[in-house]
Design an enzyme around this catalytic site. Structure first.
Site, PDB file in Angstrom:
ATOM      1  N   LYS A  64      53.881 -13.076 -14.479  1.00  0.00           N
ATOM      2  CA  LYS A  64      55.224 -13.423 -14.965  1.00  0.00           C
ATOM      3  C   LYS A  64      55.766 -12.348 -15.897  1.00  0.00           C
ATOM      4  CE  LYS A  64      54.155 -18.391 -14.880  1.00  0.00           C
ATOM      5  NZ  LYS A  64      53.862 -19.579 -15.703  1.00  0.00           N
ATOM      6  N   ARG A  83      51.890 -31.690 -14.367  1.00  0.00           N
ATOM      7  CA  ARG A  83      53.117 -32.347 -13.873  1.00  0.00           C
ATOM      8  C   ARG A  83      52.905 -32.964 -12.499  1.00  0.00           C
ATOM      9  NH1 ARG A  83      56.457 -27.030 -15.105  1.00  0.00           N
ATOM     10  NH2 ARG A  83      54.455 -26.366 -14.245  1.00  0.00           N
ATOM     11  N   SER A 130      59.442 -23.625 -17.592  1.00  0.00           N
ATOM     12  CA  SER A 130      60.158 -22.525 -18.241  1.00  0.00           C
ATOM     13  C   SER A 130      60.955 -21.734 -17.206  1.00  0.00           C
ATOM     14  CB  SER A 130      59.169 -21.587 -18.942  1.00  0.00           C
ATOM     15  OG  SER A 130      58.433 -22.277 -19.911  1.00  0.00           O
ATOM     16  N   HIS A 185      56.261 -28.855 -22.911  1.00  0.00           N
ATOM     17  CA  HIS A 185      55.159 -28.233 -23.654  1.00  0.00           C
ATOM     18  C   HIS A 185      54.968 -28.930 -25.008  1.00  0.00           C
ATOM     19  CE1 HIS A 185      56.351 -24.211 -21.544  1.00  0.00           C
ATOM     20  NE2 HIS A 185      55.221 -24.618 -20.999  1.00  0.00           N
TER      21      HIS A 185
HETATM   22  O1  PNS Z   1      51.925 -21.017 -18.887  1.00  0.00           O
HETATM   23  P1  PNS Z   1      50.988 -20.561 -17.812  1.00  0.00           P
HETATM   24  O2  PNS Z   1      51.555 -19.356 -17.139  1.00  0.00           O
HETATM   25  O3  PNS Z   1      50.624 -21.675 -16.898  1.00  0.00           O
HETATM   26  O4  PNS Z   1      49.629 -20.106 -18.517  1.00  0.00           O
HETATM   27  C1  PNS Z   1      48.600 -19.462 -17.787  1.00  0.00           C
HETATM   28  C2  PNS Z   1      47.640 -18.801 -18.790  1.00  0.00           C
HETATM   29  C3  PNS Z   1      48.415 -17.783 -19.635  1.00  0.00           C
HETATM   30  C4  PNS Z   1      47.057 -19.887 -19.678  1.00  0.00           C
HETATM   31  C5  PNS Z   1      46.509 -18.087 -17.986  1.00  0.00           C
HETATM   32  O5  PNS Z   1      47.085 -17.118 -17.146  1.00  0.00           O
HETATM   33  C6  PNS Z   1      45.462 -17.467 -18.922  1.00  0.00           C
HETATM   34  O6  PNS Z   1      44.581 -18.157 -19.399  1.00  0.00           O
HETATM   35  N1  PNS Z   1      45.600 -16.146 -19.187  1.00  0.00           N
HETATM   36  C7  PNS Z   1      44.716 -15.439 -20.109  1.00  0.00           C
HETATM   37  C8  PNS Z   1      43.750 -14.494 -19.368  1.00  0.00           C
HETATM   38  C9  PNS Z   1      42.588 -15.276 -18.773  1.00  0.00           C
HETATM   39  O7  PNS Z   1      41.761 -15.853 -19.448  1.00  0.00           O
HETATM   40  N2  PNS Z   1      42.576 -15.290 -17.409  1.00  0.00           N
HETATM   41  C10 PNS Z   1      41.534 -15.973 -16.650  1.00  0.00           C
HETATM   42  C11 PNS Z   1      41.834 -17.459 -16.509  1.00  0.00           C
HETATM   43  S1  PNS Z   1      40.508 -18.312 -15.690  1.00  0.00           S
END
Ligand code: PNS
Length: 172
Positions: free
Chosen positions: A41, A101, A138, A17
């Protein structure tokens, strides 16, 4: 002023990250690291703890060439209970930056990138991950650490201490 948001759950921040955040900081005038809640998660750290860990880690990043302050222009925010695109609008971000990745990440990220663009027109820029961190996540770091494996190469010393302490059950 070009501002990028680097979103994620960061539970916890890994060196993978951090590499993406540093590279985004070299490409944009300001990077807003957004600690978001991922419905799928459950967390080892509270969002506030994650923000504090990331703030300590980015304080050590080298200055980007355009920085007037002599340090990388990175700030960290927590955002829960709302869409990423709404945070991007609030902070005035032009772009979302995420690391890739491999194919599994692309399959996971592509629908979100397209949905975010449909919602507000914001673009997502994907940076290829540094090969040193291609296997680092993570979730995997937590699993390896939980069973006593050495995760020091994948975390900053500060985050490593926090992971060890949390897994020992030390009080927060
Ligand atoms: O670290 P991650 O789990 O890959 O991150 C995913 C994350 C938190 C960026 C994604 O779940 C997110 O954007 N959540 C916020 C809510 C939202 O906007 N959801 C719709 C995404 S199209």
């Amino acid at each position: 002023m070009r501002r990028a948001v680097c979103p994620g759950s960061f539970d916890p921040l890994t060196r993978g990250h951090l590499d993406i955040i540093a590279r985004a900081a070299a490409l944009y005038d300001e990077v807003v690291v957004a600690v978001l809640h991922n419905e799928a998660k459950s967390g080892l750290f509270t969002p506030g703890e994650r923000v504090a860990m990331i703030e300590r880690a980015v304080a050590d990043l080298p200055a980007s060439p355009s920085s007037a302050r002599g340090v990388a222009d990175v700030r960290v925010v927590e955002s829960s209970g709302r869409l990423l695109v709404d945070l991007c609008r609030e902070v005035g971000a032009d772009v979302i930056v995420k690391g890739l990745r491999g194919e599994a990440d692309y399959a996971y990220e592509l629908p979100m990138a397209l949905m975010n663009r449909d919602l507000t027109g914001i673009e997502t820029v994907f940076l290829p991950c540094d090969p040193r961190f291609v296997h680092v996540s993570s979730s995997l770091v937590k699993e390896v650490a939980r069973y006593g494996g050495d995760v020091a190469p994948f975390l900053t010393p500060d985050v490593l201490d926090a992971v060890r302490s949390r897994l020992r059950g030390d009080p927060a």
